[in-house]
Design a protein around this motif. Structure first.
Motif, PDB file in Angstrom:
ATOM      1  N   MET A  18       0.685  -0.974  -0.158  1.00  0.00           N
ATOM      2  CA  MET A  18      -0.240  -0.101  -0.055  1.00  0.00           C
ATOM      3  C   MET A  18       0.961   1.117   0.079  1.00  0.00           C
ATOM      4  O   MET A  18       1.261   1.717   1.126  1.00  0.00           O
ATOM      5  CB  MET A  18      -0.930  -0.074   1.275  1.00  0.00           C
ATOM      6  N   CYS A  19       1.271   1.699  -1.223  1.00  0.00           N
ATOM      7  CA  CYS A  19       2.174   2.836  -1.460  1.00  0.00           C
ATOM      8  C   CYS A  19       1.591   4.131  -1.342  1.00  0.00           C
ATOM      9  O   CYS A  19       0.897   4.364  -2.458  1.00  0.00           O
ATOM     10  CB  CYS A  19       3.196   2.324  -2.817  1.00  0.00           C
ATOM     11  N   PRO A  21      -1.049   5.477   0.282  1.00  0.00           N
ATOM     12  CA  PRO A  21      -2.412   5.911  -0.320  1.00  0.00           C
ATOM     13  C   PRO A  21      -3.104   7.023   0.083  1.00  0.00           C
ATOM     14  O   PRO A  21      -4.189   7.331  -0.641  1.00  0.00           O
ATOM     15  CB  PRO A  21      -3.074   4.660   0.794  1.00  0.00           C
ATOM     16  N   TRP A  93       0.746  -3.793  -7.504  1.00  0.00           N
ATOM     17  CA  TRP A  93       0.785  -3.540  -5.991  1.00  0.00           C
ATOM     18  C   TRP A  93       1.404  -4.946  -5.380  1.00  0.00           C
ATOM     19  O   TRP A  93       1.949  -4.876  -4.304  1.00  0.00           O
ATOM     20  CB  TRP A  93      -0.498  -3.404  -5.304  1.00  0.00           C
ATOM     21  N   ASN A 174      -3.808 -10.446   7.405  1.00  0.00           N
ATOM     22  CA  ASN A 174      -3.642  -9.576   6.588  1.00  0.00           C
ATOM     23  C   ASN A 174      -2.323  -9.346   5.762  1.00  0.00           C
ATOM     24  O   ASN A 174      -1.239  -9.644   6.247  1.00  0.00           O
ATOM     25  CB  ASN A 174      -3.558  -8.104   7.501  1.00  0.00           C
ATOM     26  N   THR A 176      -1.223  -6.799   3.392  1.00  0.00           N
ATOM     27  CA  THR A 176      -1.045  -5.520   3.088  1.00  0.00           C
ATOM     28  C   THR A 176      -0.064  -4.743   3.872  1.00  0.00           C
ATOM     29  O   THR A 176      -0.321  -4.511   4.885  1.00  0.00           O
ATOM     30  CB  THR A 176      -2.531  -4.911   3.129  1.00  0.00           C
ATOM     31  N   ARG A 178       1.992  -1.704   4.610  1.00  0.00           N
ATOM     32  CA  ARG A 178       1.686  -0.111   4.395  1.00  0.00           C
ATOM     33  C   ARG A 178       3.031   0.485   4.272  1.00  0.00           C
ATOM     34  O   ARG A 178       3.356   1.113   5.182  1.00  0.00           O
ATOM     35  CB  ARG A 178       0.936   0.320   5.946  1.00  0.00           C
ATOM     36  N   ASN A 179       3.527   0.196   3.357  1.00  0.00           N
ATOM     37  CA  ASN A 179       4.894   0.847   2.777  1.00  0.00           C
ATOM     38  C   ASN A 179       4.828   0.710   1.416  1.00  0.00           C
ATOM     39  O   ASN A 179       4.148  -0.164   0.567  1.00  0.00           O
ATOM     40  CB  ASN A 179       5.926  -0.095   3.363  1.00  0.00           C
ATOM     41  N   SER A 186       7.641  -3.337   8.772  1.00  0.00           N
ATOM     42  CA  SER A 186       6.418  -3.077   8.010  1.00  0.00           C
ATOM     43  C   SER A 186       5.760  -4.611   7.597  1.00  0.00           C
ATOM     44  O   SER A 186       4.587  -4.808   7.656  1.00  0.00           O
ATOM     45  CB  SER A 186       6.573  -2.544   6.839  1.00  0.00           C
ATOM     46  N   ALA A 273       0.745   9.877   8.097  1.00  0.00           N
ATOM     47  CA  ALA A 273       1.293   8.394   7.686  1.00  0.00           C
ATOM     48  C   ALA A 273       2.021   8.209   6.622  1.00  0.00           C
ATOM     49  O   ALA A 273       2.981   7.286   6.541  1.00  0.00           O
ATOM     50  CB  ALA A 273       0.127   7.378   7.969  1.00  0.00           C
ATOM     51  N   ASP A 274       1.771   9.157   5.481  1.00  0.00           N
ATOM     52  CA  ASP A 274       2.607   8.873   4.352  1.00  0.00           C
ATOM     53  C   ASP A 274       4.073   9.479   4.271  1.00  0.00           C
ATOM     54  O   ASP A 274       4.775   9.033   3.573  1.00  0.00           O
ATOM     55  CB  ASP A 274       1.900   9.635   3.103  1.00  0.00           C
ATOM     56  N   ILE A 277       6.878   6.958   5.020  1.00  0.00           N
ATOM     57  CA  ILE A 277       6.991   6.176   3.763  1.00  0.00           C
ATOM     58  C   ILE A 277       7.642   6.983   2.544  1.00  0.00           C
ATOM     59  O   ILE A 277       8.538   6.370   2.088  1.00  0.00           O
ATOM     60  CB  ILE A 277       5.396   5.652   3.272  1.00  0.00           C
TER      61      ILE A 277
END
Length: 315
Positions: A18-19, A21, A93, A174, A176, A178-179, A186, A273-274, A277
């Motif tokens: 999840m790059c 988001p 993805w 899960n 997915t 988050r990175n 991660s 949060a982004d 990343i």
């Protein structure tokens, strides 16, 4: 999905990255910037490596170390940026289970190798300025070869367990991440098992390696600065500082961006949060794009070598 031996859990065949988001509307602009930086990094590092290879006067220990740094930069940016661009442009993805941990291994080891290379370069400058009469007998081609073997062996041996420990965890839900890449924490935090050992091992080993490198680098440049300030010949101090300047700029940039990345993760509740990343992605492309440019601009011999190579190409 493939069955995991000796227990009832199954390991996923792939993960999903999840790059960024929260930056969907800005992904096109960001991808263009990343693509341009990638082209710059590939072109500049290729030119630098070609110049050092073709220009005989650059066949010296210091320039071999610069070549090693360029190779490490190329591997790091090629491990991250093409995948990020594939996510943004093609929606790819997913990343295979094995591919994820191979990427984790590459990023962990090559990042640490870059830190170690900066340390050896700092030692090279220390000997050149503090013990100039002994430089040619201490910093030899053999010394560089031994240093390269040490850099590779130390970091592979100590950091290979990081992806191995993560790969052996049970991923039962899960998938997915988050990175934009397969970072150890991660990925491992997706596990339904205990990740205390993973976190502890990465913290102790990674920061012992990077921390010891940074302390020794600072110590080397402290001795260099002390020696330079004692030089009384006109222009000598300026020349010595200029020689070290390019190295120091890149080392400070490398260390600063790591510190910023750590702080943003520590203060993640106060930071979008982004941002961590994005900083993580930029950390693998900006140094790769800047390193050869800084050396090309600040190192007279490399600048002249590049001009010589370009003249030959045009002629």
């Amino acid at each position: 999905m493939s069955s995991l031996s000796n227990n009832s859990f199954t390991q996923p065949s792939e993960f999903h990255l999840m790059c960024l988001p929260g930056a969907r509307s800005h992904q096109l602009g960001l991808s263009v910037v990343l693509a341009l930086l990638l082209i710059m990094a590939l072109g500049a590092n290729a030119l630098l490596l070609l110049t050092i290879q073709l220009v005989e006067s650059l066949h010296q220990p210091m320039y071999y170390l610069i070549s090693l740094l360029s190779l490490l930069d190329l591997v790091l940016c090629l491990t991250v940026i093409p995948k990020v661009l594939a996510i943004f442009w093609l929606g790819w993805w997913s990343i295979s289970f094995a591919g994820c941990f191979l990427q984790m291994l590459t990023l962990n080891t090559f990042l640490a190798m870059e830190s170690s290379t900066f340390l050896v370069m700092a030692y090279d400058r220390y000997v050149a300025i503090c013990h100039p009469l002994r430089y040619s007998s201490i910093v030899t081609d053999c010394f560089v070869a031994k240093a390269a073997v040490f850099i590779v062996a130390r970091n592979f041996l100590l950091l290979t367990p990081v992806p191995i420990l993560s790969a052996q965890l049970n991923y039962c839900g899960n998938t997915t991440i988050r990175n934009c890449l397969c970072g150890n924490l991660s990925v491992s935090q997706l596990s339904c098992g205990n990740i205390t050992l993973n976190k502890l091992y990465q913290f102790v080993v990674a920061w012992t390696l990077l921390g010891s490198d940074l302390v020794l680098i600072i110590l080397s440049y402290t001795f260099i600065l002390h020696a330079v300030l004692r030089l009384k010949a006109e222009g000598t101090a300026t020349k010595a500082l200029s020689t070290c300047g390019s190295h120091l700029i890149l080392i400070l940039f490398f260390s600063t961006i790591l510190l910023v990345l750590v702080l943003t993760n520590v203060l993640k509740e106060r930071v979008h949060a982004d941002i961590p990343i994005l900083l993580n992605v930029l950390h693998y492309i900006i140094p790769a794009a800047l390193n050869p440019i800084v050396y090309g601009v600040r190192t007279k011999e490399i600048k002249e070598g590049i001009h010589s190579v370009l003249r030959k190409v045009r002629g």
